[in-house]
Design a protein around this motif. Structure first.
Motif, short mmCIF file in Angstrom:
data_model
loop_
_atom_site.label_atom_id
_atom_site.label_comp_id
_atom_site.label_asym_id
_atom_site.label_seq_id
_atom_site.Cartn_x
_atom_site.Cartn_y
_atom_site.Cartn_z
N PHE A 79 0.85 -1.18 0.00
CA PHE A 79 0.00 0.00 0.00
C PHE A 79 0.89 1.23 0.00
N VAL A 80 0.29 2.41 -0.11
CA VAL A 80 1.05 3.66 -0.16
C VAL A 80 0.64 4.54 1.00
N LEU A 81 1.63 5.06 1.72
CA LEU A 81 1.39 6.05 2.77
C LEU A 81 1.81 7.42 2.24
N VAL A 82 0.89 8.36 2.25
CA VAL A 82 1.14 9.71 1.78
C VAL A 82 1.39 10.60 2.99
N TYR A 83 2.52 11.30 3.00
CA TYR A 83 2.83 12.18 4.12
C TYR A 83 2.96 13.64 3.70
N GLY A 84 2.46 13.96 2.50
CA GLY A 84 2.46 15.35 2.03
C GLY A 84 1.30 16.12 2.64
N ASP A 85 1.01 17.26 2.08
CA ASP A 85 -0.06 18.16 2.51
C ASP A 85 0.23 18.71 3.91
N PRO A 86 0.84 19.90 3.94
CA PRO A 86 1.21 20.49 5.22
C PRO A 86 0.03 20.84 6.12
N SER A 87 -1.19 20.87 5.59
CA SER A 87 -2.35 21.18 6.42
C SER A 87 -2.80 19.99 7.27
N LYS A 100 0.63 20.25 -10.23
CA LYS A 100 1.95 20.20 -9.59
C LYS A 100 1.82 20.01 -8.08
N ALA A 101 0.87 20.73 -7.47
CA ALA A 101 0.68 20.61 -6.02
C ALA A 101 0.24 19.20 -5.65
N LEU A 102 -0.70 18.64 -6.40
CA LEU A 102 -1.16 17.27 -6.14
C LEU A 102 -0.04 16.25 -6.34
N GLN A 103 0.69 16.38 -7.46
CA GLN A 103 1.79 15.45 -7.72
C GLN A 103 2.79 15.46 -6.57
N PHE A 104 3.18 16.66 -6.16
CA PHE A 104 4.19 16.77 -5.12
C PHE A 104 3.68 16.23 -3.78
N ASN A 105 2.49 16.70 -3.36
CA ASN A 105 1.99 16.34 -2.04
C ASN A 105 1.42 14.93 -1.93
N MET A 106 0.90 14.39 -3.02
CA MET A 106 0.26 13.08 -2.94
C MET A 106 1.10 11.95 -3.53
N LEU A 107 2.06 12.28 -4.38
CA LEU A 107 2.85 11.22 -5.01
C LEU A 107 4.33 11.30 -4.62
N THR A 108 4.94 12.48 -4.76
CA THR A 108 6.34 12.61 -4.39
C THR A 108 6.52 12.36 -2.89
N LEU A 109 5.66 12.97 -2.09
CA LEU A 109 5.75 12.82 -0.64
C LEU A 109 4.92 11.63 -0.17
N SER A 110 5.28 10.48 -0.70
CA SER A 110 4.60 9.23 -0.34
C SER A 110 5.61 8.10 -0.39
N GLN A 111 5.23 6.99 0.20
CA GLN A 111 6.11 5.84 0.19
C GLN A 111 5.29 4.55 0.10
N GLU A 112 5.72 3.67 -0.80
CA GLU A 112 5.08 2.36 -0.91
C GLU A 112 5.66 1.46 0.18
N LYS A 153 10.11 9.86 7.54
CA LYS A 153 9.35 11.05 7.13
C LYS A 153 7.89 10.95 7.56
N VAL A 154 7.35 9.76 7.61
CA VAL A 154 5.98 9.58 8.11
C VAL A 154 5.97 9.82 9.62
N ARG A 155 6.97 9.30 10.32
CA ARG A 155 7.05 9.54 11.77
C ARG A 155 7.14 11.04 12.06
N ALA A 156 7.94 11.76 11.27
CA ALA A 156 8.07 13.21 11.46
C ALA A 156 6.73 13.89 11.19
N LYS A 157 6.02 13.45 10.16
CA LYS A 157 4.73 14.04 9.80
C LYS A 157 3.74 13.95 10.94
N ILE A 158 3.68 12.79 11.60
CA ILE A 158 2.67 12.59 12.64
C ILE A 158 3.19 12.95 14.04
#
Length: 178
Positions: free
Chosen positions: A44-52, A82-94, A108-113
């Motif tokens: 699965f993919v965990l997305v850690y983008g979206d600063p909000s 560009k915003a979606l690509q960066f926040n939902m795909l670049t800042l994600s990990q399979e 990076k996920v640990r830092a996010k949460i």
């Protein structure tokens, strides 16, 4: 896909950054991984983008591919794309779930949460959100939930219950049931 992520599960991330994925979530992840067969590790993919957001969002492989197709339909060079690509795909990990039902939560996920000090373990919450799930630090989740519930009354007319927000079907007025 008829399977969906439901419920909330408190899970502890250990000092090695491992956490058990709730069994019901593993079933949804397996169903949403077209390459999964018994004996293989579901992905699965965990997305850690979206600063909000204060949480990471988990997508099945089928779910992330659906999102990717939506992004691909957007115009090249478009700021929203560009915003979606960066926040939902670049800042994600399979990730893969191991044979014990666990994942290693990436740094990076640990830092996010807000789960950076793992020395005594960190309490997290896996929260179902239908086609995705959220991974929260438990304290942030509880604060967000309390704030959401406190504001729910502002969304409702006098006597309505939360189902009125769905707009689906007839919703009874709470006063008429008493």
């Amino acid at each position: 896909m008829s399977e969906s992520f439901r419920g909330e599960f408190n899970q502890k991330v250990d000092a090695k950054a491992r956490v058990s994925v709730p069994a019901s979530f593993r079933r949804v992840i397996e169903a949403g991984d077209p390459d999964w067969t018994p004996g293989k590790r579901p992905r699965f993919v965990l997305v850690y983008g979206d600063p909000s957001r204060q949480w990471a969002e988990g997508y099945t492989m089928a779910g992330i591919r659906k999102l990717e197709r939506r992004i691909l339909k957007m115009r090249l060079g478009d700021k929203a794309r560009k915003a979606l690509q960066f926040n939902m795909l670049t800042l994600s990990q399979e990730l893969e779930i191991d044979e014990d039902g666990r994942i290693v939560v990436p740094p990076k996920v640990r830092a996010k949460i807000g789960a950076t000090d793992l020395s005594g373990g960190v309490e997290t919450v896996f929260a179902g959100a239908l086609d995705t799930f959220q991974l929260w630090h438990r304290d942030a989740y509880e604060a967000e939930f309390a704030e959401l519930m406190a504001g729910a009354d502002d969304l409702l007319e006098d006597g309505q219950d939360l189902l009125a927000l769905s707009g689906c079907g007839q919703v009874a007025n709470v006063r008429s049931l008493s």
